[in-house]
Design a protein around this motif. Structure first.
Motif, PDB file in Angstrom:
ATOM      1  N   GLY A 115     -17.030   2.651  -6.438  1.00  0.00           N
ATOM      2  CA  GLY A 115     -16.414   1.618  -7.267  1.00  0.00           C
ATOM      3  C   GLY A 115     -17.410   0.751  -8.013  1.00  0.00           C
ATOM      4  N   PRO A 181      -8.072   8.382 -16.293  1.00  0.00           N
ATOM      5  CA  PRO A 181      -9.375   7.772 -15.994  1.00  0.00           C
ATOM      6  C   PRO A 181     -10.394   8.170 -17.051  1.00  0.00           C
ATOM      7  CG  PRO A 181      -8.993   9.669 -14.583  1.00  0.00           C
ATOM      8  CD  PRO A 181      -7.716   9.458 -15.350  1.00  0.00           C
ATOM      9  N   GLY A 212     -14.365   6.383  -2.956  1.00  0.00           N
ATOM     10  CA  GLY A 212     -13.234   6.156  -3.828  1.00  0.00           C
ATOM     11  C   GLY A 212     -12.733   7.462  -4.419  1.00  0.00           C
ATOM     12  N   HIS A 214     -12.006  10.312  -6.890  1.00  0.00           N
ATOM     13  CA  HIS A 214     -12.726  10.825  -8.051  1.00  0.00           C
ATOM     14  C   HIS A 214     -12.267  12.255  -8.300  1.00  0.00           C
ATOM     15  CE1 HIS A 214     -15.136  11.878  -4.488  1.00  0.00           C
ATOM     16  NE2 HIS A 214     -15.545  12.952  -5.155  1.00  0.00           N
ATOM     17  N   GLU A 218      -8.651  11.186  -8.556  1.00  0.00           N
ATOM     18  CA  GLU A 218      -8.551  10.045  -9.460  1.00  0.00           C
ATOM     19  C   GLU A 218      -7.399  10.229 -10.440  1.00  0.00           C
ATOM     20  OE1 GLU A 218     -11.591   7.186 -12.038  1.00  0.00           O
ATOM     21  OE2 GLU A 218     -12.081   9.303 -11.748  1.00  0.00           O
ATOM     22  N   VAL A 221      -4.201   9.298  -8.724  1.00  0.00           N
ATOM     23  CA  VAL A 221      -3.968   7.856  -8.628  1.00  0.00           C
ATOM     24  C   VAL A 221      -3.249   7.351  -9.877  1.00  0.00           C
ATOM     25  CG1 VAL A 221      -5.054   5.592  -8.449  1.00  0.00           C
ATOM     26  CG2 VAL A 221      -5.959   7.504  -7.123  1.00  0.00           C
ATOM     27  N   LYS A 269      -4.228  -2.759  -9.757  1.00  0.00           N
ATOM     28  CA  LYS A 269      -5.126  -3.068  -8.641  1.00  0.00           C
ATOM     29  C   LYS A 269      -4.391  -2.994  -7.306  1.00  0.00           C
ATOM     30  CE  LYS A 269      -8.775  -3.849  -8.691  1.00  0.00           C
ATOM     31  NZ  LYS A 269      -9.882  -2.893  -8.452  1.00  0.00           N
ATOM     32  N   GLU A 272      -4.390   0.515  -6.368  1.00  0.00           N
ATOM     33  CA  GLU A 272      -5.726   0.990  -5.990  1.00  0.00           C
ATOM     34  C   GLU A 272      -6.086   0.572  -4.567  1.00  0.00           C
ATOM     35  OE1 GLU A 272      -8.323   1.064 -10.105  1.00  0.00           O
ATOM     36  OE2 GLU A 272      -7.903  -0.895  -9.207  1.00  0.00           O
ATOM     37  N   ARG A 275      -4.773   2.244  -1.341  1.00  0.00           N
ATOM     38  CA  ARG A 275      -5.334   3.544  -0.977  1.00  0.00           C
ATOM     39  C   ARG A 275      -6.608   3.408  -0.147  1.00  0.00           C
ATOM     40  NH1 ARG A 275      -3.112   7.671  -4.266  1.00  0.00           N
ATOM     41  NH2 ARG A 275      -4.917   8.984  -3.809  1.00  0.00           N
ATOM     42  N   GLN A 276      -7.088   2.179   0.036  1.00  0.00           N
ATOM     43  CA  GLN A 276      -8.314   1.932   0.797  1.00  0.00           C
ATOM     44  C   GLN A 276      -8.023   0.910   1.902  1.00  0.00           C
ATOM     45  OE1 GLN A 276     -11.116   3.463   0.585  1.00  0.00           O
ATOM     46  NE2 GLN A 276     -11.212   4.421  -1.430  1.00  0.00           N
ATOM     47  N   SER A 297     -12.847  -1.601  -8.769  1.00  0.00           N
ATOM     48  CA  SER A 297     -12.344  -0.318  -9.255  1.00  0.00           C
ATOM     49  C   SER A 297     -11.478   0.345  -8.187  1.00  0.00           C
ATOM     50  CB  SER A 297     -13.520   0.558  -9.678  1.00  0.00           C
ATOM     51  OG  SER A 297     -13.092   1.718 -10.357  1.00  0.00           O
ATOM     52  N   LEU A 298     -11.675   1.658  -7.978  1.00  0.00           N
ATOM     53  CA  LEU A 298     -10.922   2.403  -6.967  1.00  0.00           C
ATOM     54  C   LEU A 298     -11.523   2.269  -5.573  1.00  0.00           C
ATOM     55  CD1 LEU A 298     -10.297   5.559  -9.136  1.00  0.00           C
ATOM     56  CD2 LEU A 298      -8.503   4.163  -8.134  1.00  0.00           C
TER      57      LEU A 298
END
Length: 334
Positions: A115, A181, A212, A214, A218, A221, A269, A272, A275-276, A297-298
């Motif tokens: 990120g 993206p 993150g 990718h 990505e 997402v 956001k 995003e 997911r974390q 970011s992600l």
């Protein structure tokens, strides 16, 4: 077009910064390029309710960063970490302008897929190394198009040029087909609407042990998270215009904290950060402690910003103390 600003250091070296002021320079036979990284605070409008999409806000940081060295060579050579990404960027510039090959050594890189915008900084640094060794002058916008960056957010390309806090204006849907993206978008970087010097506040980054989204993840997402309801876009836009930007312009930390903290749970956001989970847990804890905190970011990078030193550490979580950048990438003749 951004040109060069020349400064003579105490050690007798000349360092070149991106600047609207023009200084002639001679062809370099060998050089070093150093960049910072960036925090991405969020994408503004992924609703498709107007003729524009994206729109980004973020901040350039001095470190971690990219350090590469370049010199003339009979064949293209790339050494060091992430050399395949670097080789792709170098090849794109060489083929686009018919330039001579160079040797590139990557001495330092940004943690990838965390990120912090490593791909844009590396691609631009390598692209400019090839161009400078060949005495080819290009703007950052043109270089970003050639190496395929800036197709969604313009934060990474803008801070490579000038550092600071950046607000960009997104893309027209006449040129960009939809929610994609940067890695999957081939449109030019968006216009920079505002660039502000960031207050002299302390910044710490935490890096949970994950990566993150990718590549194809990505894309997923964006496919699953969009479109964003227009009422969320409007609320976020109000926070940015009436809280975040004024707080930075006036150095109002209380207002800044209110803006950043509320932005984590609205719009794209919100999708995003869900997911974390490790990053979300850190953000919640840091906000409860009274800090301005969010995910870049992600993710999974979590940032915390304070006017006072940040004396917090977590077992098993790497941390980096850094500060806002005030200039763009540094180019030094070797």
């Amino acid at each position: 077009m951004w040109m060069w600003f020349l400064r003579l250091t105490l050690s007798g070296q000349y360092i070149y910064y991106f600047s609207p002021r023009f200084v002639e320079r001679v062809k370099s036979l060998a050089m070093k390029i150093e960049t910072g990284c960036r925090l991405h605070f969020g994408l503004i409008d992924l609703s498709r309710e107007s003729n524009r999409v994206d729109g980004g806000i973020g901040l350039g940081l001095k470190y971690p960063g990219i350090v590469i060295e370049a010199e003339e060579s009979d064949i293209l050579q790339v050494q060091g970490p992430k050399r395949e990404r670097a080789k792709t960027a170098a090849t794109a510039v060489i083929q686009e302008y018919g330039l001579d090959p160079v040797k590139i050594t990557i001495r330092q890189t940004i943690p990838p897929h965390r990120g912090l915008g490593w791909g844009t900084q590396l691609s631009l640094a390598v692209g400019f190394a090839v161009a400078e060794i060949n005495d080819k002058k290009l703007s950052t916008r043109t270089m970003a198009e050639v190496v395929g960056r800036g197709g969604t957010s313009g934060i990474g390309t803008a801070v490579f040029s000038e550092g600071g806090f950046i607000l960009d204006g997104g893309h027209s849907l006449d040129s960009k087909s939809g929610f994609l993206p940067s890695a999957a978008s081939d449109v030019p970087p968006p216009p920079v609407l505002s660039r502000l010097e960031f207050p002299d506040w302390h910044i710490k980054i935490f890096l949970p042990d994950s990566v993150g989204a990718h590549g194809s993840d990505e894309l997923t997402v964006f496919e699953e998270g969009c479109p964003i309801p227009i009422d969320e876009v409007q609320k976020l836009s109000h926070i940015i215009l009436m809280k975040l930007i004024p707080s930075i312009a006036q150095g109002d930390y209380i207002l800044f904290r209110e803006a950043i903290n509320s932005m984590q749970f609205i719009g794209f956001k919100k999708r995003e950060i869900k997911r974390q989970p490790d990053s979300l847990s850190l953000v919640n804890e840091l906000q409860e402690m009274g800090y301005a905190a969010g995910m870049s970011s992600l993710g999974p990078a979590v940032f915390v910003i304070s006017p006072d030193p940040i004396d917090i550490e977590y077992d098993g979580v790497k941390s980096i103390d850094t500060e806002a950048s005030t200039t763009g990438a540094e180019f030094t003749d070797r």
